[in-house]
Motif scaffolding. Structure first.
Motif, mmCIF file in Angstrom:
data_model
loop_
_atom_site.group_PDB
_atom_site.id
_atom_site.type_symbol
_atom_site.label_atom_id
_atom_site.label_comp_id
_atom_site.label_asym_id
_atom_site.label_seq_id
_atom_site.Cartn_x
_atom_site.Cartn_y
_atom_site.Cartn_z
ATOM 1 N N ILE A 189 5.337 -7.812 -1.522
ATOM 2 C CA ILE A 189 6.173 -6.609 -1.664
ATOM 3 C C ILE A 189 6.858 -6.609 -3.026
ATOM 4 O O ILE A 189 6.850 -5.596 -3.750
ATOM 5 C CB ILE A 189 7.233 -6.553 -0.541
ATOM 6 C CG1 ILE A 189 6.562 -6.333 0.799
ATOM 7 C CG2 ILE A 189 8.236 -5.438 -0.813
ATOM 8 C CD1 ILE A 189 7.515 -6.398 1.960
ATOM 9 N N VAL A 190 7.438 -7.759 -3.410
ATOM 10 C CA VAL A 190 8.117 -7.856 -4.703
ATOM 11 C C VAL A 190 7.126 -7.563 -5.835
ATOM 12 O O VAL A 190 7.408 -6.788 -6.756
ATOM 13 C CB VAL A 190 8.746 -9.263 -4.875
ATOM 14 C CG1 VAL A 190 9.318 -9.428 -6.265
ATOM 15 C CG2 VAL A 190 9.808 -9.487 -3.828
ATOM 16 N N PHE A 191 5.950 -8.152 -5.736
ATOM 17 C CA PHE A 191 4.912 -7.957 -6.744
ATOM 18 C C PHE A 191 4.514 -6.483 -6.837
ATOM 19 O O PHE A 191 4.447 -5.901 -7.936
ATOM 20 C CB PHE A 191 3.705 -8.827 -6.377
ATOM 21 C CG PHE A 191 2.483 -8.552 -7.190
ATOM 22 C CD1 PHE A 191 2.410 -8.941 -8.520
ATOM 23 C CD2 PHE A 191 1.398 -7.906 -6.617
ATOM 24 C CE1 PHE A 191 1.275 -8.695 -9.262
ATOM 25 C CE2 PHE A 191 0.254 -7.650 -7.360
ATOM 26 C CZ PHE A 191 0.196 -8.038 -8.692
ATOM 27 N N SER A 192 4.283 -5.847 -5.666
ATOM 28 C CA SER A 192 3.866 -4.442 -5.653
ATOM 29 C C SER A 192 4.939 -3.546 -6.258
ATOM 30 O O SER A 192 4.640 -2.637 -7.047
ATOM 31 C CB SER A 192 3.572 -3.978 -4.229
ATOM 32 O OG SER A 192 2.650 -4.819 -3.621
ATOM 33 N N THR A 222 6.918 -0.114 -10.684
ATOM 34 C CA THR A 222 7.957 0.323 -11.614
ATOM 35 C C THR A 222 7.505 0.208 -13.061
ATOM 36 O O THR A 222 7.939 0.989 -13.908
ATOM 37 C CB THR A 222 9.249 -0.508 -11.418
ATOM 38 O OG1 THR A 222 8.887 -1.873 -11.280
ATOM 39 C CG2 THR A 222 10.031 -0.038 -10.224
ATOM 40 N N THR A 223 6.615 -0.758 -13.353
ATOM 41 C CA THR A 223 6.148 -0.882 -14.736
ATOM 42 C C THR A 223 5.048 0.123 -15.048
ATOM 43 O O THR A 223 4.898 0.539 -16.188
ATOM 44 C CB THR A 223 5.613 -2.305 -15.011
ATOM 45 O OG1 THR A 223 4.707 -2.647 -13.969
ATOM 46 C CG2 THR A 223 6.744 -3.318 -15.058
ATOM 47 N N ALA A 224 4.273 0.517 -14.038
ATOM 48 C CA ALA A 224 3.140 1.423 -14.279
ATOM 49 C C ALA A 224 3.629 2.819 -14.654
ATOM 50 O O ALA A 224 4.659 3.259 -14.214
ATOM 51 C CB ALA A 224 2.251 1.501 -13.043
ATOM 52 N N VAL A 275 0.838 -1.210 0.000
ATOM 53 C CA VAL A 275 0.000 0.000 0.000
ATOM 54 C C VAL A 275 0.868 1.254 0.000
ATOM 55 O O VAL A 275 0.590 2.219 -0.716
ATOM 56 C CB VAL A 275 -0.938 0.002 1.227
ATOM 57 C CG1 VAL A 275 -1.646 1.335 1.372
ATOM 58 C CG2 VAL A 275 -1.937 -1.117 1.129
ATOM 59 N N LEU A 276 1.958 1.220 0.787
ATOM 60 C CA LEU A 276 2.833 2.393 0.862
ATOM 61 C C LEU A 276 3.469 2.669 -0.494
ATOM 62 O O LEU A 276 3.559 3.817 -0.932
ATOM 63 C CB LEU A 276 3.929 2.177 1.909
ATOM 64 C CG LEU A 276 3.459 1.976 3.330
ATOM 65 C CD1 LEU A 276 4.644 1.876 4.262
ATOM 66 C CD2 LEU A 276 2.562 3.118 3.739
ATOM 67 N N ILE A 277 3.891 1.598 -1.186
ATOM 68 C CA ILE A 277 4.496 1.773 -2.503
ATOM 69 C C ILE A 277 3.483 2.412 -3.442
ATOM 70 O O ILE A 277 3.792 3.334 -4.205
ATOM 71 C CB ILE A 277 4.969 0.411 -3.051
ATOM 72 C CG1 ILE A 277 6.140 -0.119 -2.227
ATOM 73 C CG2 ILE A 277 5.355 0.521 -4.515
ATOM 74 C CD1 ILE A 277 6.560 -1.518 -2.589
ATOM 75 N N GLN A 278 2.237 1.943 -3.350
ATOM 76 C CA GLN A 278 1.203 2.430 -4.266
ATOM 77 C C GLN A 278 0.794 3.877 -3.957
ATOM 78 O O GLN A 278 0.606 4.672 -4.859
ATOM 79 C CB GLN A 278 -0.011 1.517 -4.151
ATOM 80 C CG GLN A 278 -0.741 1.361 -5.461
ATOM 81 C CD GLN A 278 -1.760 0.253 -5.367
ATOM 82 O OE1 GLN A 278 -1.573 -0.734 -4.661
ATOM 83 N NE2 GLN A 278 -2.849 0.419 -6.068
ATOM 84 N N PRO A 324 -5.100 -7.132 -3.133
ATOM 85 C CA PRO A 324 -5.999 -8.070 -2.436
ATOM 86 C C PRO A 324 -5.232 -9.018 -1.515
ATOM 87 O O PRO A 324 -5.685 -9.312 -0.410
ATOM 88 C CB PRO A 324 -6.685 -8.837 -3.577
ATOM 89 C CG PRO A 324 -5.854 -8.624 -4.772
ATOM 90 C CD PRO A 324 -5.191 -7.295 -4.602
ATOM 91 N N LEU A 325 -4.049 -9.468 -1.969
ATOM 92 C CA LEU A 325 -3.248 -10.357 -1.125
ATOM 93 C C LEU A 325 -2.767 -9.609 0.126
ATOM 94 O O LEU A 325 -2.846 -10.131 1.240
ATOM 95 C CB LEU A 325 -2.049 -10.897 -1.913
ATOM 96 C CG LEU A 325 -1.128 -11.824 -1.131
ATOM 97 C CD1 LEU A 325 -1.864 -13.069 -0.681
ATOM 98 C CD2 LEU A 325 0.081 -12.208 -1.966
#
Lengths: 338, 162
Positions: free
Chosen positions: A328-331, A336-338, A169-172, A203-204
Protein backbone atom coordinates in the motif's frame (compact mmCIF):
# COMPACT_ATOMS: atom_id res chain seq x y z
CA UNK A 1 -40.37 -2.66 -17.65
CA UNK A 2 -37.82 -3.39 -20.40
CA UNK A 3 -35.03 -2.90 -17.89
CA UNK A 4 -36.51 -5.49 -15.55
CA UNK A 5 -36.97 -8.03 -18.37
CA UNK A 6 -33.40 -7.44 -19.53
CA UNK A 7 -32.07 -7.89 -16.01
CA UNK A 8 -34.05 -11.10 -15.47
CA UNK A 9 -32.81 -12.56 -18.77
CA UNK A 10 -29.23 -11.69 -17.89
CA UNK A 11 -29.54 -13.20 -14.41
CA UNK A 12 -30.96 -16.43 -15.86
CA UNK A 13 -28.17 -16.66 -18.45
CA UNK A 14 -25.39 -15.89 -15.96
CA UNK A 15 -26.69 -18.39 -13.43
CA UNK A 16 -27.19 -21.08 -16.08
CA UNK A 17 -23.67 -20.64 -17.42
CA UNK A 18 -22.07 -20.32 -14.00
CA UNK A 19 -23.78 -23.40 -12.55
CA UNK A 20 -22.84 -25.45 -15.62
CA UNK A 21 -19.26 -24.22 -15.28
CA UNK A 22 -19.26 -25.25 -11.61
CA UNK A 23 -20.44 -28.77 -12.48
CA UNK A 24 -17.73 -29.11 -15.09
CA UNK A 25 -15.13 -27.53 -12.82
CA UNK A 26 -15.43 -30.63 -10.63
CA UNK A 27 -14.79 -32.83 -13.66
CA UNK A 28 -11.95 -30.55 -14.82
CA UNK A 29 -10.35 -30.89 -11.39
CA UNK A 30 -10.59 -34.67 -11.31
CA UNK A 31 -9.28 -34.96 -14.87
CA UNK A 32 -6.27 -32.73 -14.17
CA UNK A 33 -5.54 -34.45 -10.87
CA UNK A 34 -5.61 -37.74 -12.76
CA UNK A 35 -3.33 -36.33 -15.43
CA UNK A 36 -0.81 -35.07 -12.85
CA UNK A 37 -0.91 -38.38 -10.97
CA UNK A 38 -0.63 -40.45 -14.20
CA UNK A 39 -4.19 -41.78 -13.98
CA UNK A 40 -7.13 -41.48 -16.37
CA UNK A 41 -9.56 -39.72 -14.07
CA UNK A 42 -13.31 -40.25 -14.57
CA UNK A 43 -13.87 -41.89 -17.97
CA UNK A 44 -16.85 -44.23 -17.57
CA UNK A 45 -19.87 -41.92 -17.86
CA UNK A 46 -20.08 -40.58 -21.38
CA UNK A 47 -17.15 -39.90 -23.73
CA UNK A 48 -14.10 -38.62 -21.80
CA UNK A 49 -16.27 -38.71 -18.67
CA UNK A 50 -18.25 -35.71 -19.92
CA UNK A 51 -21.53 -36.85 -18.38
CA UNK A 52 -19.95 -37.38 -14.95
CA UNK A 53 -21.33 -34.07 -13.50
CA UNK A 54 -24.86 -35.17 -14.40
CA UNK A 55 -24.34 -38.55 -12.75
CA UNK A 56 -22.93 -36.85 -9.65
CA UNK A 57 -25.89 -34.49 -9.49
CA UNK A 58 -28.40 -37.37 -9.68
CA UNK A 59 -26.46 -39.25 -7.01
CA UNK A 60 -26.51 -36.26 -4.66
CA UNK A 61 -30.24 -35.75 -5.18
CA UNK A 62 -31.26 -39.35 -4.58
CA UNK A 63 -29.03 -40.21 -1.62
CA UNK A 64 -30.59 -40.44 1.80
CA UNK A 65 -30.37 -37.21 3.80
CA UNK A 66 -28.85 -38.43 7.07
CA UNK A 67 -29.28 -36.06 10.01
CA UNK A 68 -27.20 -36.32 13.14
CA UNK A 69 -28.82 -36.03 16.57
CA UNK A 70 -28.39 -32.28 16.98
CA UNK A 71 -30.06 -29.79 19.28
CA UNK A 72 -30.22 -27.32 16.37
CA UNK A 73 -31.93 -29.00 13.41
CA UNK A 74 -32.92 -25.65 11.90
CA UNK A 75 -29.40 -24.23 11.98
CA UNK A 76 -28.15 -27.54 10.60
CA UNK A 77 -30.40 -27.11 7.56
CA UNK A 78 -29.80 -23.37 7.15
CA UNK A 79 -25.99 -23.58 7.26
CA UNK A 80 -25.48 -24.97 3.74
CA UNK A 81 -27.84 -22.31 2.36
CA UNK A 82 -25.88 -19.58 4.18
CA UNK A 83 -22.78 -20.97 2.55
CA UNK A 84 -24.15 -21.18 -0.98
CA UNK A 85 -26.14 -17.95 -1.30
CA UNK A 86 -23.29 -15.43 -0.77
CA UNK A 87 -21.09 -17.50 -3.09
CA UNK A 88 -23.66 -17.21 -5.90
CA UNK A 89 -24.49 -13.55 -5.17
CA UNK A 90 -20.95 -12.52 -6.14
CA UNK A 91 -21.71 -13.07 -9.83
CA UNK A 92 -24.10 -10.10 -9.83
CA UNK A 93 -21.25 -7.59 -10.16
CA UNK A 94 -18.52 -9.49 -12.00
CA UNK A 95 -17.97 -7.87 -15.42
CA UNK A 96 -17.77 -10.65 -18.00
CA UNK A 97 -17.48 -8.25 -20.91
CA UNK A 98 -18.12 -4.71 -22.14
CA UNK A 99 -21.36 -3.84 -23.94
CA UNK A 100 -22.82 -5.14 -27.19
CA UNK A 101 -25.56 -4.05 -29.62
CA UNK A 102 -28.44 -6.51 -29.74
CA UNK A 103 -31.95 -6.00 -31.17
CA UNK A 104 -31.18 -2.29 -31.48
CA UNK A 105 -30.47 -2.04 -27.77
CA UNK A 106 -27.21 -1.54 -25.97
CA UNK A 107 -26.75 -4.46 -23.63
CA UNK A 108 -24.07 -4.64 -20.99
CA UNK A 109 -22.32 -7.97 -20.49
CA UNK A 110 -22.63 -7.87 -16.71
CA UNK A 111 -25.71 -8.06 -14.50
CA UNK A 112 -25.22 -4.75 -12.75
CA UNK A 113 -22.63 -2.09 -12.11
CA UNK A 114 -22.36 -0.98 -8.51
CA UNK A 115 -20.51 2.09 -7.33
CA UNK A 116 -19.04 0.03 -4.46
CA UNK A 117 -18.68 -3.25 -6.40
CA UNK A 118 -15.47 -4.36 -4.77
CA UNK A 119 -16.72 -3.68 -1.25
CA UNK A 120 -19.85 -5.66 -2.11
CA UNK A 121 -17.67 -8.64 -3.00
CA UNK A 122 -15.68 -8.36 0.22
CA UNK A 123 -18.90 -8.09 2.21
CA UNK A 124 -20.14 -11.32 0.62
CA UNK A 125 -16.86 -13.12 1.21
CA UNK A 126 -17.14 -12.09 4.86
CA UNK A 127 -20.66 -13.54 5.07
CA UNK A 128 -19.58 -16.86 3.55
CA UNK A 129 -17.88 -17.84 6.79
CA UNK A 130 -21.22 -18.08 8.65
CA UNK A 131 -22.29 -21.17 6.71
CA UNK A 132 -19.10 -22.97 7.65
CA UNK A 133 -19.02 -21.87 11.29
CA UNK A 134 -22.69 -22.67 11.89
CA UNK A 135 -22.39 -26.01 10.11
CA UNK A 136 -19.54 -26.88 12.43
CA UNK A 137 -21.52 -25.85 15.47
CA UNK A 138 -24.92 -27.28 14.54
CA UNK A 139 -23.51 -30.68 13.57
CA UNK A 140 -22.96 -31.42 17.28
CA UNK A 141 -19.73 -33.24 16.50
CA UNK A 142 -16.16 -32.63 17.71
CA UNK A 143 -14.64 -32.88 14.24
CA UNK A 144 -17.13 -30.47 12.74
CA UNK A 145 -16.72 -27.97 15.58
CA UNK A 146 -12.93 -27.99 15.22
CA UNK A 147 -13.30 -27.53 11.47
CA UNK A 148 -15.68 -24.61 11.95
CA UNK A 149 -13.42 -22.92 14.52
CA UNK A 150 -10.35 -23.31 12.33
CA UNK A 151 -12.25 -21.88 9.42
CA UNK A 152 -13.38 -18.82 11.39
CA UNK A 153 -9.84 -18.08 12.58
CA UNK A 154 -8.36 -18.64 9.13
CA UNK A 155 -10.91 -16.54 7.27
CA UNK A 156 -10.55 -13.58 9.63
CA UNK A 157 -6.76 -13.74 9.37
CA UNK A 158 -6.56 -13.95 5.60
CA UNK A 159 -9.43 -11.59 4.85
CA UNK A 160 -7.22 -8.75 6.09
CA UNK A 161 -4.53 -9.58 3.55
CA UNK A 162 -7.12 -10.10 0.83
CA UNK A 163 -8.65 -6.67 1.40
CA UNK A 164 -5.36 -4.83 1.86
CA UNK A 165 -3.73 -6.41 -1.21
CA UNK A 166 -6.39 -4.82 -3.41
CA UNK A 167 -5.91 -1.26 -2.12
CA UNK A 168 -2.94 -0.81 -4.46
CA UNK A 169 -5.22 -1.54 -7.41
CA UNK A 170 -7.82 0.89 -6.05
CA UNK A 171 -5.21 3.65 -5.77
CA UNK A 172 -4.12 3.00 -9.34
CA UNK A 173 -7.59 2.72 -10.87
CA UNK A 174 -9.17 5.37 -8.64
CA UNK A 175 -12.48 3.54 -8.26
CA UNK A 176 -14.27 0.78 -6.37
CA UNK A 177 -16.38 0.06 -9.44
CA UNK A 178 -15.18 -3.15 -11.12
CA UNK A 179 -16.05 -1.88 -14.60
CA UNK A 180 -13.97 1.25 -14.05
CA UNK A 181 -11.10 -0.92 -12.81
CA UNK A 182 -11.23 -3.02 -15.98
CA UNK A 183 -11.37 0.10 -18.18
CA UNK A 184 -8.31 1.49 -16.40
CA UNK A 185 -6.40 -1.55 -17.67
CA UNK A 186 -7.14 -1.14 -21.39
CA UNK A 187 -4.36 -0.27 -23.85
CA UNK A 188 -0.68 -1.16 -23.83
CA UNK A 189 2.69 0.23 -22.77
CA UNK A 190 5.02 0.81 -25.76
CA UNK A 191 2.48 -1.06 -27.90
CA UNK A 192 3.67 -4.34 -26.43
CA UNK A 193 2.97 -4.93 -22.74
CA UNK A 194 -0.74 -4.81 -21.82
CA UNK A 195 -1.62 -2.23 -19.18
CA UNK A 196 -2.72 -4.89 -16.71
CA UNK A 197 -2.15 -4.23 -13.05
CA UNK A 198 -0.16 -7.41 -12.62
CA UNK A 199 2.57 -6.00 -14.92
CA UNK A 200 2.63 -2.41 -13.86
CA UNK A 201 3.49 -2.04 -10.18
CA UNK A 202 1.00 -4.46 -8.65
CA UNK A 203 2.83 -7.82 -9.04
CA UNK A 204 3.27 -8.05 -5.26
CA UNK A 205 -0.38 -7.10 -4.74
CA UNK A 206 -1.38 -9.83 -7.17
CA UNK A 207 0.71 -12.46 -5.40
CA UNK A 208 -0.71 -11.50 -1.99
CA UNK A 209 -4.25 -11.45 -3.38
CA UNK A 210 -3.91 -14.89 -4.90
CA UNK A 211 -2.36 -16.51 -1.81
CA UNK A 212 -5.02 -14.96 0.44
CA UNK A 213 -7.73 -16.03 -2.01
CA UNK A 214 -6.58 -19.65 -1.88
CA UNK A 215 -6.72 -19.44 1.92
CA UNK A 216 -10.17 -17.79 1.81
CA UNK A 217 -11.58 -20.62 -0.30
CA UNK A 218 -10.17 -23.26 2.09
CA UNK A 219 -8.12 -24.91 -0.62
CA UNK A 220 -4.81 -26.77 -0.50
CA UNK A 221 -2.38 -25.84 1.05
CA UNK A 222 -4.75 -23.91 3.33
CA UNK A 223 -7.43 -26.59 3.65
CA UNK A 224 -7.07 -27.07 7.40
CA UNK A 225 -10.81 -26.60 8.09
CA UNK A 226 -11.51 -29.80 6.18
CA UNK A 227 -8.22 -31.64 6.69
CA UNK A 228 -9.40 -35.19 6.03
CA UNK A 229 -6.48 -36.88 7.78
CA UNK A 230 -7.21 -35.30 11.16
CA UNK A 231 -10.77 -33.90 11.05
CA UNK A 232 -12.38 -36.51 8.74
CA UNK A 233 -13.89 -33.72 6.64
CA UNK A 234 -14.19 -30.84 9.09
CA UNK A 235 -17.34 -28.78 9.07
CA UNK A 236 -19.22 -30.98 6.57
CA UNK A 237 -18.46 -34.35 8.17
CA UNK A 238 -22.10 -34.83 9.22
CA UNK A 239 -23.67 -33.63 5.97
CA UNK A 240 -24.99 -35.86 3.25
CA UNK A 241 -27.00 -35.81 0.01
CA UNK A 242 -28.26 -32.41 -1.18
CA UNK A 243 -26.94 -30.49 1.82
CA UNK A 244 -23.46 -31.81 1.21
CA UNK A 245 -23.83 -30.95 -2.48
CA UNK A 246 -24.61 -27.35 -1.48
CA UNK A 247 -21.31 -27.05 0.40
CA UNK A 248 -19.57 -28.65 -2.55
CA UNK A 249 -21.11 -26.23 -5.04
CA UNK A 250 -20.42 -23.29 -2.71
CA UNK A 251 -16.73 -24.20 -2.56
CA UNK A 252 -16.48 -24.31 -6.35
CA UNK A 253 -18.58 -21.16 -6.70
CA UNK A 254 -16.13 -19.35 -4.43
CA UNK A 255 -13.15 -20.63 -6.38
CA UNK A 256 -14.67 -19.50 -9.68
CA UNK A 257 -15.67 -16.12 -8.22
CA UNK A 258 -12.22 -15.47 -6.79
CA UNK A 259 -10.58 -16.47 -10.08
CA UNK A 260 -12.91 -14.14 -11.97
CA UNK A 261 -12.12 -11.37 -9.48
CA UNK A 262 -8.36 -11.90 -9.85
CA UNK A 263 -8.84 -11.65 -13.62
CA UNK A 264 -10.85 -8.45 -13.24
CA UNK A 265 -8.47 -6.73 -10.83
CA UNK A 266 -5.07 -7.81 -12.07
CA UNK A 267 -5.30 -9.37 -15.55
CA UNK A 268 -7.31 -6.68 -17.30
CA UNK A 269 -10.71 -8.42 -17.24
CA UNK A 270 -12.17 -8.57 -20.72
CA UNK A 271 -9.31 -6.58 -22.30
CA UNK A 272 -7.38 -8.14 -25.17
CA UNK A 273 -6.57 -7.59 -28.85
CA UNK A 274 -9.59 -6.81 -31.04
CA UNK A 275 -12.07 -6.24 -28.20
CA UNK A 276 -12.89 -2.69 -29.37
CA UNK A 277 -14.29 -4.00 -32.65
CA UNK A 278 -15.82 -7.25 -31.36
CA UNK A 279 -16.94 -6.90 -27.71
CA UNK A 280 -18.10 -10.53 -27.51
CA UNK A 281 -14.45 -11.52 -27.86
CA UNK A 282 -13.95 -9.96 -24.43
CA UNK A 283 -16.08 -12.64 -22.81
CA UNK A 284 -13.83 -15.25 -24.39
CA UNK A 285 -10.68 -13.53 -23.09
CA UNK A 286 -12.26 -13.25 -19.66
CA UNK A 287 -13.10 -16.97 -19.61
CA UNK A 288 -9.62 -17.94 -20.75
CA UNK A 289 -7.87 -15.83 -18.11
CA UNK A 290 -10.19 -17.20 -15.41
CA UNK A 291 -9.48 -20.75 -16.59
CA UNK A 292 -5.75 -20.15 -16.05
CA UNK A 293 -6.45 -19.39 -12.38
CA UNK A 294 -8.67 -22.44 -12.05
CA UNK A 295 -5.86 -24.56 -13.43
CA UNK A 296 -3.38 -23.07 -10.94
CA UNK A 297 -5.81 -23.87 -8.12
CA UNK A 298 -5.93 -27.54 -9.13
CA UNK A 299 -2.20 -27.62 -9.78
CA UNK A 300 -1.59 -26.39 -6.23
CA UNK A 301 -3.88 -29.08 -4.86
CA UNK A 302 -1.97 -31.79 -6.69
CA UNK A 303 1.45 -30.47 -5.67
CA UNK A 304 1.55 -28.94 -2.21
CA UNK A 305 1.29 -30.50 1.26
CA UNK A 306 -0.94 -28.88 3.88
CA UNK A 307 0.27 -26.19 6.29
CA UNK A 308 0.39 -26.87 10.00
CA UNK A 309 -1.99 -24.65 11.97
CA UNK A 310 0.73 -22.54 13.66
CA UNK A 311 2.54 -22.17 10.33
CA UNK A 312 -0.69 -20.98 8.73
CA UNK A 313 -1.22 -18.30 11.37
CA UNK A 314 2.41 -17.18 11.40
CA UNK A 315 2.48 -16.95 7.60
CA UNK A 316 -0.73 -14.94 7.50
CA UNK A 317 0.05 -12.43 10.23
CA UNK A 318 3.84 -12.11 10.11
CA UNK A 319 4.58 -12.46 6.40
CA UNK A 320 1.55 -11.64 4.25
CA UNK A 321 0.08 -8.80 6.32
CA UNK A 322 3.30 -6.70 6.59
CA UNK A 323 3.92 -7.25 2.87
CA UNK A 324 0.38 -6.05 2.13
CA UNK A 325 1.01 -2.86 4.16
CA UNK A 326 4.32 -2.34 2.35
CA UNK A 327 2.50 -2.71 -0.97
CA UNK A 328 0.00 0.00 0.00
CA UNK A 329 2.80 2.42 0.94
CA UNK A 330 4.62 1.61 -2.30
CA UNK A 331 1.47 2.06 -4.42
CA UNK A 332 0.63 5.37 -2.75
CA UNK A 333 4.19 6.61 -3.32
CA UNK A 334 4.04 5.62 -7.00
CA UNK A 335 0.65 7.27 -7.42
CA UNK A 336 1.79 10.58 -5.92
CA UNK A 337 5.00 10.74 -7.96
CA UNK A 338 3.35 9.75 -11.25
CA UNK B 1 -41.64 0.47 -3.32
CA UNK B 2 -39.14 2.38 -1.20
CA UNK B 3 -41.66 2.67 1.60
CA UNK B 4 -42.48 -1.04 1.49
CA UNK B 5 -38.80 -1.94 1.61
CA UNK B 6 -38.28 0.45 4.50
CA UNK B 7 -41.10 -1.18 6.44
CA UNK B 8 -39.74 -4.67 5.77
CA UNK B 9 -36.22 -3.79 6.87
CA UNK B 10 -37.36 -1.76 9.87
CA UNK B 11 -39.72 -4.48 11.13
CA UNK B 12 -37.07 -7.15 10.64
CA UNK B 13 -34.59 -5.05 12.60
CA UNK B 14 -37.03 -4.52 15.48
CA UNK B 15 -38.11 -8.16 15.70
CA UNK B 16 -34.52 -9.37 15.54
CA UNK B 17 -33.44 -6.82 18.15
CA UNK B 18 -36.04 -8.20 20.55
CA UNK B 19 -34.73 -11.66 19.74
CA UNK B 20 -31.23 -10.64 20.85
CA UNK B 21 -32.60 -9.85 24.28
CA UNK B 22 -35.09 -12.66 24.66
CA UNK B 23 -33.05 -15.63 23.47
CA UNK B 24 -31.56 -17.78 26.21
CA UNK B 25 -28.66 -19.13 24.18
CA UNK B 26 -25.86 -16.63 23.43
CA UNK B 27 -25.32 -18.09 19.95
CA UNK B 28 -28.95 -17.47 19.01
CA UNK B 29 -28.60 -13.90 20.27
CA UNK B 30 -25.49 -13.43 18.12
CA UNK B 31 -27.39 -14.70 15.07
CA UNK B 32 -30.25 -12.31 15.82
CA UNK B 33 -27.67 -9.51 15.92
CA UNK B 34 -26.56 -10.64 12.46
CA UNK B 35 -30.12 -10.22 11.22
CA UNK B 36 -30.27 -6.72 12.75
CA UNK B 37 -27.04 -5.80 10.96
CA UNK B 38 -28.45 -7.12 7.69
CA UNK B 39 -31.64 -5.09 8.09
CA UNK B 40 -29.63 -1.95 8.92
CA UNK B 41 -27.58 -2.51 5.77
CA UNK B 42 -30.81 -2.51 3.80
CA UNK B 43 -31.85 0.76 5.45
CA UNK B 44 -28.48 2.37 4.66
CA UNK B 45 -28.83 1.36 1.02
CA UNK B 46 -32.32 2.90 0.91
CA UNK B 47 -30.75 6.14 2.19
CA UNK B 48 -28.15 6.04 -0.58
CA UNK B 49 -25.30 5.42 1.85
CA UNK B 50 -23.72 2.56 -0.13
CA UNK B 51 -20.27 2.91 1.35
CA UNK B 52 -21.57 2.83 4.90
CA UNK B 53 -23.81 -0.15 4.11
CA UNK B 54 -20.96 -2.21 2.69
CA UNK B 55 -18.53 -1.27 5.46
CA UNK B 56 -21.18 -2.27 7.97
CA UNK B 57 -21.30 -5.77 6.48
CA UNK B 58 -17.53 -6.08 6.00
CA UNK B 59 -16.59 -4.96 9.50
CA UNK B 60 -19.49 -5.86 11.79
CA UNK B 61 -21.02 -8.89 10.09
CA UNK B 62 -17.82 -10.12 8.45
CA UNK B 63 -15.35 -9.70 11.29
CA UNK B 64 -16.71 -8.57 14.67
CA UNK B 65 -19.67 -10.94 14.82
CA UNK B 66 -17.58 -13.85 13.55
CA UNK B 67 -15.30 -13.24 16.52
CA UNK B 68 -18.36 -13.31 18.80
CA UNK B 69 -19.36 -16.67 17.34
CA UNK B 70 -15.78 -17.88 17.60
CA UNK B 71 -15.62 -17.09 21.32
CA UNK B 72 -19.07 -18.53 22.03
CA UNK B 73 -18.18 -21.75 20.23
CA UNK B 74 -14.68 -22.01 21.69
CA UNK B 75 -15.87 -21.61 25.27
CA UNK B 76 -18.90 -23.74 24.39
CA UNK B 77 -21.18 -21.51 26.46
CA UNK B 78 -24.42 -23.27 27.29
CA UNK B 79 -27.77 -21.56 27.55
CA UNK B 80 -27.52 -18.76 30.04
CA UNK B 81 -28.02 -20.28 33.49
CA UNK B 82 -29.94 -17.46 35.13
CA UNK B 83 -26.70 -15.60 35.70
CA UNK B 84 -28.34 -12.23 36.12
CA UNK B 85 -30.21 -13.34 39.22
CA UNK B 86 -27.05 -13.08 41.28
CA UNK B 87 -26.61 -9.40 40.45
CA UNK B 88 -29.86 -7.57 41.16
CA UNK B 89 -27.95 -4.26 40.91
CA UNK B 90 -27.85 -4.58 37.12
CA UNK B 91 -31.61 -5.01 37.00
CA UNK B 92 -32.13 -1.70 38.76
CA UNK B 93 -29.58 -0.05 36.48
CA UNK B 94 -31.94 -0.83 33.61
CA UNK B 95 -34.52 1.68 34.89
CA UNK B 96 -32.52 4.93 34.39
CA UNK B 97 -31.21 3.70 31.03
CA UNK B 98 -34.73 2.85 29.86
CA UNK B 99 -35.87 6.35 30.90
CA UNK B 100 -32.95 7.92 29.03
CA UNK B 101 -33.68 5.89 25.90
CA UNK B 102 -37.38 6.78 26.18
CA UNK B 103 -36.52 10.50 26.41
CA UNK B 104 -34.22 10.26 23.40
CA UNK B 105 -36.86 8.47 21.34
CA UNK B 106 -39.45 11.06 22.35
CA UNK B 107 -37.13 13.89 21.31
CA UNK B 108 -36.37 12.20 17.96
CA UNK B 109 -40.03 11.63 17.17
CA UNK B 110 -40.86 15.24 18.08
CA UNK B 111 -38.11 16.74 15.89
CA UNK B 112 -38.39 14.22 13.06
CA UNK B 113 -40.44 16.33 10.61
CA UNK B 114 -37.91 19.15 10.69
CA UNK B 115 -35.06 16.95 9.43
CA UNK B 116 -34.76 16.83 5.67
CA UNK B 117 -34.47 13.31 4.26
CA UNK B 118 -30.87 12.59 3.26
CA UNK B 119 -32.15 10.39 0.41
CA UNK B 120 -30.95 11.59 -2.96
CA UNK B 121 -27.85 13.36 -1.67
CA UNK B 122 -24.34 12.00 -2.10
CA UNK B 123 -23.45 11.83 1.59
CA UNK B 124 -22.85 8.12 1.67
CA UNK B 125 -20.85 7.74 -1.54
CA UNK B 126 -17.23 6.62 -1.18
CA UNK B 127 -15.69 9.85 -2.53
CA UNK B 128 -17.78 12.06 -0.26
CA UNK B 129 -17.03 9.96 2.82
CA UNK B 130 -13.31 9.99 2.05
CA UNK B 131 -13.19 13.74 1.44
CA UNK B 132 -15.08 14.56 4.64
CA UNK B 133 -12.99 12.09 6.66
CA UNK B 134 -9.67 13.60 5.59
CA UNK B 135 -10.66 17.29 5.70
CA UNK B 136 -13.48 18.23 8.07
CA UNK B 137 -13.14 15.28 10.44
CA UNK B 138 -9.39 14.78 10.23
CA UNK B 139 -8.78 15.26 13.96
CA UNK B 140 -11.39 12.76 15.19
CA UNK B 141 -10.18 10.34 12.52
CA UNK B 142 -6.58 10.55 13.70
CA UNK B 143 -7.59 10.33 17.36
CA UNK B 144 -9.59 7.17 16.56
CA UNK B 145 -6.58 5.64 14.84
CA UNK B 146 -4.39 6.36 17.90
CA UNK B 147 -7.02 4.82 20.22
CA UNK B 148 -7.08 1.73 18.01
CA UNK B 149 -3.28 1.58 18.03
CA UNK B 150 -3.27 1.68 21.84
CA UNK B 151 -5.88 -1.12 21.89
CA UNK B 152 -3.69 -3.23 19.59
CA UNK B 153 -0.63 -2.66 21.79
CA UNK B 154 -2.69 -3.55 24.87
CA UNK B 155 -3.86 -6.78 23.22
CA UNK B 156 -0.27 -7.72 22.33
CA UNK B 157 0.94 -7.02 25.89
CA UNK B 158 -1.89 -9.11 27.39
CA UNK B 159 -1.27 -11.97 24.98
CA UNK B 160 2.46 -11.97 25.82
CA UNK B 161 1.78 -12.13 29.55
CA UNK B 162 -0.45 -15.21 29.14
Amino acid sequence: MDVVVEAVIKIVIVFGVVLTCLAYLALFERKILGWIQLRYGPNRVGPWGLLQPLADLLKFLFKEDVRPATPNPILFSVAPILSLVPALMTYAVIPFGDRIELFGREITLYITSVNVGLLYLFALSGLGVYGIVLAGWASNSKYSLLGGLRSAAQLISYELTLTLSVIGVLIQAGSLDLIAIVRAQSGTYFGLIPKWHIFWYQPLGFLLFFIAAVAETNRVPFDLPEAETELVAGYHTEYSATKFAMFYVAEYANILAVSALATTLFLGGWNGPGVERLPLLGVFYFAMKTAVFLFIYIWLRATLPRFRYDQLMRFGWKVLLPLAFANIVFSAAMATTA
Amino acid sequence: MERALFLIFALTAIVAAFNILLRRHPLHSALALLVVLGALTGLYILLGAYFLAMMQVVIYAGAVLVLFLFVIMLLNIRAEEARLERRPFFRWLAVPFALLLGAETFYLVRTFEENPSPSGTSIGVTEAVGRELFTTYLLPFEVTSIVLLIAILGAVVLARRG
